[in-house]
Scaffold this motif. Structure first.
Motif, PDB file in Angstrom:
ATOM      1  N   GLY A  76     -30.931 -82.572  52.991  1.00 25.62           N
ATOM      2  CA  GLY A  76     -29.753 -83.335  53.401  1.00 25.62           C
ATOM      3  C   GLY A  76     -28.423 -82.651  53.171  1.00 25.62           C
ATOM      4  N   ALA A  77     -28.407 -81.335  53.031  1.00 24.56           N
ATOM      5  CA  ALA A  77     -27.155 -80.610  52.808  1.00 24.56           C
ATOM      6  C   ALA A  77     -26.366 -80.462  54.108  1.00 24.56           C
ATOM      7  CB  ALA A  77     -27.445 -79.235  52.214  1.00 24.56           C
ATOM      8  N   ASN A  78     -25.045 -80.504  53.986  1.00 25.81           N
ATOM      9  CA  ASN A  78     -24.193 -80.234  55.151  1.00 25.81           C
ATOM     10  C   ASN A  78     -23.118 -79.193  54.848  1.00 25.81           C
ATOM     11  OD1 ASN A  78     -22.339 -81.654  53.617  1.00 25.81           O
ATOM     12  ND2 ASN A  78     -22.170 -83.393  55.007  1.00 25.81           N
ATOM     13  N   THR A  79     -23.089 -78.704  53.607  1.00 25.55           N
ATOM     14  CA  THR A  79     -22.123 -77.693  53.208  1.00 25.55           C
ATOM     15  C   THR A  79     -22.765 -76.742  52.202  1.00 25.55           C
ATOM     16  OG1 THR A  79     -21.283 -79.273  51.580  1.00 25.55           O
ATOM     17  CG2 THR A  79     -20.027 -79.060  53.616  1.00 25.55           C
ATOM     18  N   TYR A  80     -22.102 -75.611  51.956  1.00 23.36           N
ATOM     19  CA  TYR A  80     -22.648 -74.625  51.021  1.00 23.36           C
ATOM     20  C   TYR A  80     -21.553 -73.701  50.514  1.00 23.36           C
ATOM     21  CZ  TYR A  80     -22.295 -71.439  54.987  1.00 23.36           C
ATOM     22  OH  TYR A  80     -21.809 -70.684  56.028  1.00 23.36           O
ATOM     23  N   THR A  81     -21.849 -72.995  49.452  1.00 26.24           N
ATOM     24  CA  THR A  81     -21.010 -71.905  48.963  1.00 26.24           C
ATOM     25  C   THR A  81     -21.915 -70.728  48.643  1.00 26.24           C
ATOM     26  OG1 THR A  81     -21.175 -72.632  46.643  1.00 26.24           O
ATOM     27  CG2 THR A  81     -19.294 -73.452  47.932  1.00 26.24           C
ATOM     28  N   LEU A  82     -21.348 -69.529  48.728  1.00 22.03           N
ATOM     29  CA  LEU A  82     -22.085 -68.332  48.312  1.00 22.03           C
ATOM     30  C   LEU A  82     -22.156 -68.316  46.789  1.00 22.03           C
ATOM     31  CD1 LEU A  82     -23.372 -65.613  49.243  1.00 22.03           C
ATOM     32  CD2 LEU A  82     -21.105 -64.593  48.902  1.00 22.03           C
ATOM     33  N   LYS A  83     -23.353 -68.056  46.240  1.00 22.66           N
ATOM     34  CA  LYS A  83     -23.542 -67.998  44.792  1.00 22.66           C
ATOM     35  C   LYS A  83     -23.942 -66.570  44.409  1.00 22.66           C
ATOM     36  CE  LYS A  83     -26.045 -70.114  40.924  1.00 22.66           C
ATOM     37  NZ  LYS A  83     -27.108 -71.079  40.514  1.00 22.66           N
ATOM     38  N   PRO A  84     -22.978 -65.749  44.001  1.00 23.43           N
ATOM     39  CA  PRO A  84     -23.286 -64.342  43.691  1.00 23.43           C
ATOM     40  C   PRO A  84     -24.258 -64.205  42.516  1.00 23.43           C
ATOM     41  CG  PRO A  84     -20.912 -64.705  43.902  1.00 23.43           C
ATOM     42  CD  PRO A  84     -21.558 -66.054  43.833  1.00 23.43           C
ATOM     43  N   PHE A  85     -25.076 -63.185  42.570  1.00 22.18           N
ATOM     44  CA  PHE A  85     -25.886 -62.821  41.413  1.00 22.18           C
ATOM     45  C   PHE A  85     -24.969 -62.199  40.360  1.00 22.18           C
ATOM     46  CE2 PHE A  85     -29.121 -62.785  44.784  1.00 22.18           C
ATOM     47  CZ  PHE A  85     -30.098 -63.563  44.191  1.00 22.18           C
ATOM     48  N   GLU A  86     -25.405 -62.237  39.100  1.00 23.33           N
ATOM     49  CA  GLU A  86     -24.587 -61.699  38.017  1.00 23.33           C
ATOM     50  C   GLU A  86     -25.239 -60.485  37.368  1.00 23.33           C
ATOM     51  OE1 GLU A  86     -23.837 -64.825  35.257  1.00 23.33           O
ATOM     52  OE2 GLU A  86     -22.376 -65.829  36.550  1.00 23.33           O
ATOM     53  N   ASN A  87     -24.391 -59.575  36.900  1.00 24.21           N
ATOM     54  CA  ASN A  87     -24.868 -58.442  36.118  1.00 24.21           C
ATOM     55  C   ASN A  87     -25.176 -58.909  34.691  1.00 24.21           C
ATOM     56  OD1 ASN A  87     -24.475 -56.337  38.151  1.00 24.21           O
ATOM     57  ND2 ASN A  87     -22.279 -56.745  37.869  1.00 24.21           N
ATOM     58  N   ILE A  88     -25.747 -58.021  33.898  1.00 24.22           N
ATOM     59  CA  ILE A  88     -26.108 -58.352  32.518  1.00 24.22           C
ATOM     60  C   ILE A  88     -24.884 -58.778  31.717  1.00 24.22           C
ATOM     61  CG2 ILE A  88     -27.040 -57.424  30.363  1.00 24.22           C
ATOM     62  CD1 ILE A  88     -28.837 -55.622  32.030  1.00 24.22           C
ATOM     63  N   ASP A  89     -23.724 -58.170  32.018  1.00 28.15           N
ATOM     64  CA  ASP A  89     -22.509 -58.491  31.264  1.00 28.15           C
ATOM     65  C   ASP A  89     -21.804 -59.740  31.792  1.00 28.15           C
ATOM     66  OD1 ASP A  89     -21.515 -57.606  33.646  1.00 28.15           O
ATOM     67  OD2 ASP A  89     -20.333 -55.958  32.811  1.00 28.15           O
ATOM     68  N   GLY A  90     -22.406 -60.407  32.773  1.00 27.12           N
ATOM     69  CA  GLY A  90     -21.833 -61.644  33.285  1.00 27.12           C
ATOM     70  C   GLY A  90     -20.909 -61.477  34.468  1.00 27.12           C
ATOM     71  N   THR A  91     -20.576 -60.231  34.827  1.00 23.40           N
ATOM     72  CA  THR A  91     -19.733 -60.002  35.998  1.00 23.40           C
ATOM     73  C   THR A  91     -20.545 -60.231  37.275  1.00 23.40           C
ATOM     74  OG1 THR A  91     -20.260 -57.636  35.983  1.00 23.40           O
ATOM     75  CG2 THR A  91     -18.287 -58.361  34.783  1.00 23.40           C
ATOM     76  N   LYS A  92     -19.847 -60.584  38.342  1.00 25.73           N
ATOM     77  CA  LYS A  92     -20.520 -60.875  39.608  1.00 25.73           C
ATOM     78  C   LYS A  92     -20.873 -59.599  40.359  1.00 25.73           C
ATOM     79  CE  LYS A  92     -18.279 -65.374  40.164  1.00 25.73           C
ATOM     80  NZ  LYS A  92     -17.382 -66.208  41.011  1.00 25.73           N
ATOM     81  N   GLN A  93     -22.075 -59.559  40.915  1.00 24.18           N
ATOM     82  CA  GLN A  93     -22.498 -58.419  41.716  1.00 24.18           C
ATOM     83  C   GLN A  93     -21.846 -58.478  43.095  1.00 24.18           C
ATOM     84  OE1 GLN A  93     -26.769 -58.108  41.966  1.00 24.18           O
ATOM     85  NE2 GLN A  93     -27.060 -58.257  39.752  1.00 24.18           N
ATOM     86  N   ASN A  94     -21.682 -57.312  43.702  1.00 23.89           N
ATOM     87  CA  ASN A  94     -21.204 -57.261  45.083  1.00 23.89           C
ATOM     88  C   ASN A  94     -22.234 -57.891  46.015  1.00 23.89           C
ATOM     89  OD1 ASN A  94     -18.823 -55.906  44.372  1.00 23.89           O
ATOM     90  ND2 ASN A  94     -19.817 -53.898  44.540  1.00 23.89           N
ATOM     91  N   PHE A  95     -21.750 -58.418  47.120  1.00 25.19           N
ATOM     92  CA  PHE A  95     -22.662 -59.059  48.068  1.00 25.19           C
ATOM     93  C   PHE A  95     -23.666 -58.057  48.616  1.00 25.19           C
ATOM     94  CE2 PHE A  95     -23.818 -60.216  52.424  1.00 25.19           C
ATOM     95  CZ  PHE A  95     -24.382 -61.461  52.196  1.00 25.19           C
ATOM     96  N   ASN A  96     -24.927 -58.463  48.652  1.00 27.29           N
ATOM     97  CA  ASN A  96     -26.011 -57.635  49.169  1.00 27.29           C
ATOM     98  C   ASN A  96     -26.676 -58.385  50.328  1.00 27.29           C
ATOM     99  OD1 ASN A  96     -28.271 -56.131  49.703  1.00 27.29           O
ATOM    100  ND2 ASN A  96     -29.141 -56.255  47.644  1.00 27.29           N
ATOM    101  N   PRO A  97     -26.535 -57.893  51.572  1.00 27.50           N
ATOM    102  CA  PRO A  97     -27.109 -58.606  52.714  1.00 27.50           C
ATOM    103  C   PRO A  97     -28.630 -58.685  52.696  1.00 27.50           C
ATOM    104  CG  PRO A  97     -26.340 -56.438  53.391  1.00 27.50           C
ATOM    105  CD  PRO A  97     -25.852 -56.652  51.988  1.00 27.50           C
ATOM    106  N   SER A  98     -29.257 -57.957  51.785  1.00 25.07           N
ATOM    107  CA  SER A  98     -30.714 -57.991  51.663  1.00 25.07           C
ATOM    108  C   SER A  98     -31.197 -59.029  50.654  1.00 25.07           C
ATOM    109  CB  SER A  98     -31.255 -56.609  51.259  1.00 25.07           C
ATOM    110  OG  SER A  98     -30.985 -55.662  52.263  1.00 25.07           O
ATOM    111  N   ASN A  99     -30.267 -59.568  49.876  1.00 21.48           N
ATOM    112  CA  ASN A  99     -30.661 -60.573  48.875  1.00 21.48           C
ATOM    113  C   ASN A  99     -29.420 -61.347  48.431  1.00 21.48           C
ATOM    114  OD1 ASN A  99     -32.055 -60.566  45.507  1.00 21.48           O
ATOM    115  ND2 ASN A  99     -32.291 -62.063  47.120  1.00 21.48           N
ATOM    116  N   TYR A 100     -29.355 -62.609  48.805  1.00 32.07           N
ATOM    117  CA  TYR A 100     -28.217 -63.431  48.395  1.00 32.07           C
ATOM    118  C   TYR A 100     -28.636 -64.890  48.296  1.00 32.07           C
ATOM    119  CZ  TYR A 100     -27.891 -64.038  53.509  1.00 32.07           C
ATOM    120  OH  TYR A 100     -28.167 -64.282  54.828  1.00 32.07           O
TER     121      TYR A 100
END
Length: 226
Positions: A76-100
């Motif tokens: 039943g979703a009608n909206t979304y946000t991108l949820k970045p993966f995180e590095n070990i130190d908690g920083t966000k990884q760059n977007f990867n079109p092969s896995n998101y």
């Protein structure tokens, strides 16, 4: 033997390039008949429903979006946000079109922020696209797009700059919705489900349904329209 080896190689290439879409988390479900699936930037009033993950790369973005759309509508979703993966130190990884990942929400339509006043132009997934908007030239890189502010009543002429290319004219009205176009898309199927079909097609210039245009603006890179 040679044919068997070739067949095995083709299978491995297809397996390596296969893209799968999984509903990896379901927090709750929501009943609604909304046909749209829009990207949102503000989640304060949105109801979190779950999460979908894309694994593997595909240049056929319309097919990927159709799978995401199907998974989103299952809960039943009608909206979304991108949820970045995180590095070990908690920083966000760059977007990867092969896995998101995308976080899925339900937000009443009357609470959606208006998406008006802009024209988005996307390149295809595999090569540069040269276009002109009102005689100003742009080169858009693969899997990238430009976003242009539009003025109600002004006429915008978009051309692919080819000898036998295409030209369209756009004249936005007051409070008209954002408009989305893709140049020489590799593969887009027309449908009536609101999952990435065509609104119009003029040679190399393809008008995109809003939900699909939203999706491309999520997974493509924005170039500055200088």
């Amino acid at each position: 033997m040679k044919k068997i080896l070739i067949a095995a190689l083709i299978f491995l290439i297809q397996l390596f390039n296969a893209q799968n879409v999984y509903l990896t988390k379901v927090e709750r479900t929501h009943e609604n008949t909304d046909k749209f699936l829009y990207k949102i930037s503000e989640i304060k009033d949105a109801e979190y429903l779950g999460e979908v993950e894309v694994q593997g790369f595909s240049k056929y973005d319309d097919e990927v979006f159709a799978l995401i759309y199907k998974k989103a509508k299952e809960i039943g979703a009608n909206t979304y946000t991108l949820k970045p993966f995180e590095n070990i130190d908690g920083t966000k990884q760059n977007f990867n079109p092969s896995n998101y990942r995308l976080s899925l929400y339900f937000l009443p339509k009357n609470q959606l922020a208006e998406q008006t006043g802009y024209m988005y132009i996307f390149a295809s997934s595999d090569k540069n696209q040269k276009i002109a908007v009102n005689n100003k030239d742009y080169i858009i890189s693969p899997r990238s797009y430009i976003m242009l502010k539009t003025v109600p009543g002004e006429v915008y002429t978009v051309s692919t700059k080819k000898l036998l290319g295409s030209t369209i004219k756009i004249q936005p009205k007051d409070n008209s919705s954002n408009q989305y176009f893709q140049i020489s898309a590799a593969k887009i199927k027309s449908d009536n489900t609101g999952t990435g079909g065509l609104n119009l097609k003029s040679g190399d210039i393809i008008g995109l349904e809003t939900s699909y245009g939203n999706f491309l603006s999520t997974i493509y890179h924005q170039q500055k329209a200088e």
